[in-house]
Design a protein around this motif. Structure first.
Motif, short mmCIF file in Angstrom:
data_model
loop_
_atom_site.label_atom_id
_atom_site.label_comp_id
_atom_site.label_asym_id
_atom_site.label_seq_id
_atom_site.Cartn_x
_atom_site.Cartn_y
_atom_site.Cartn_z
N ARG A 59 0.87 -1.13 0.20
CA ARG A 59 0.05 0.15 -0.02
C ARG A 59 1.04 1.28 -0.20
NH1 ARG A 59 -3.14 -0.44 5.41
NH2 ARG A 59 -1.66 -2.07 6.01
N ARG A 60 0.30 2.44 -0.78
CA ARG A 60 1.19 3.56 -0.68
C ARG A 60 0.20 4.91 -0.25
NH1 ARG A 60 4.14 4.82 -6.11
NH2 ARG A 60 2.03 4.63 -6.78
N LEU A 61 1.15 5.48 0.72
CA LEU A 61 0.46 6.96 0.96
C LEU A 61 1.35 7.89 0.50
CD1 LEU A 61 -0.64 6.62 4.78
CD2 LEU A 61 -2.02 7.51 2.95
N VAL A 62 0.73 9.03 -0.19
CA VAL A 62 1.49 10.02 -0.56
C VAL A 62 1.07 11.32 0.43
CG1 VAL A 62 2.24 11.64 -2.54
CG2 VAL A 62 1.90 9.15 -2.74
N LEU A 63 1.97 11.97 1.06
CA LEU A 63 1.64 13.16 1.62
C LEU A 63 2.18 14.45 0.90
CD1 LEU A 63 1.81 10.91 3.83
CD2 LEU A 63 1.73 12.60 5.67
N LEU A 64 1.31 15.22 0.38
CA LEU A 64 1.65 16.43 -0.56
C LEU A 64 1.55 17.88 0.30
CD1 LEU A 64 2.09 17.36 -3.26
CD2 LEU A 64 -0.21 17.57 -3.74
N ARG A 65 2.58 18.46 0.22
CA ARG A 65 2.51 19.97 0.80
C ARG A 65 1.62 20.70 -0.24
NH1 ARG A 65 6.75 24.63 2.07
NH2 ARG A 65 5.20 26.03 2.95
N HIS A 66 0.88 21.86 0.19
CA HIS A 66 0.13 22.59 -0.81
C HIS A 66 1.17 23.64 -1.54
CE1 HIS A 66 1.01 26.06 1.78
NE2 HIS A 66 0.81 25.46 2.72
#
Length: 209
Positions: A3-10
């Motif tokens: 599984r993959r989680l991508v956390l993106l800054r605005h």
């Protein structure tokens, strides 16, 4: 499978550009920030995400909308994913302006005495709301699925080490996330211990080249 989680800054805002503290202020993306969101959207959409979760603040939700539109998804807004509350007197000021106008609070900030700053959230307070959200969204992902979470630089930097179970203070060794920079977390088995399935840091501060 993993599984993959991508956390993106605005993307960037005018206050980012001017080095003004934003906190919970609803500052929108500026033209550069909109361009950054437009550039990163197809890159993250190519990961075939099944969900896009976002802070409800305009700079994050605007970035999330660009990604979600590209991926054919509807973003889910969640106030738990907001940035640190910076305190009433800090918002809108540069660090020098804060030092000049509120020297006692600035001295407390430098000393790490966050409790002495009215309205300022501590790391523990941010984690108390952010970490349950992050954990619940991670649990929604099935094997082979990717989820994208759009949030804020400081909140992401304290949440990722806590989510991974790293010792307190490790966040201070992580670099500042660029606007529209992202983090990749992967739930997979270990290289040397195949039975040890856990979330792992795959990448920090990736950006569109």
């Amino acid at each position: 499978m993993s599984r993959r989680l991508v956390l993106l800054r605005h993307g960037r805002t005018e206050w980012n550009h001017a080095l003004r503290a934003q906190g919970h202020s609803d500052v929108p993306l500026d033209a550069e920030g909109e361009a950054q969101a437009k550039a990163v959207a197809p890159v993250l959409a190519a990961m075939d995400p099944v969900a896009v979760w976002t802070s409800d603040l305009a700079r994050a939700s605007g970035t999330a909308r660009a990604v979600a539109d590209q991926a054919g998804l509807e973003p889910v807004h969640d106030a738990r994913l907001r940035e640190f509350s910076m305190g009433t007197n800090r918002v809108g000021l540069t660090l020098q302006e804060y030092a000049d106008q509120h020297p006692v609070e600035h001295a407390a900030l430098v000393a790490g005495d966050i409790g002495a700053i009215p309205g300022r959230e501590s790391d523990e307070q941010v984690l108390a709301r952010f970490l349950p959200a992050l954990t619940s969204y991670a649990d929604e992902l099935a094997d082979g699925e990717t989820g994208i979470l759009v949030s804020h630089g400081a909140a992401i930097r304290v949440a990722v080490p806590a989510f991974l179970g790293w010792p307190a203070g490790v966040d201070q060794s992580l670099g500042v996330l660029a606007n529209c920079g992202w983090v990749e977390l992967e739930h997979s088995v270990g290289t040397w211990t195949p039975s040890d399935a856990r979330w792992r840091l795959r990448a920090w501060n990736r950006v569109v080249s």
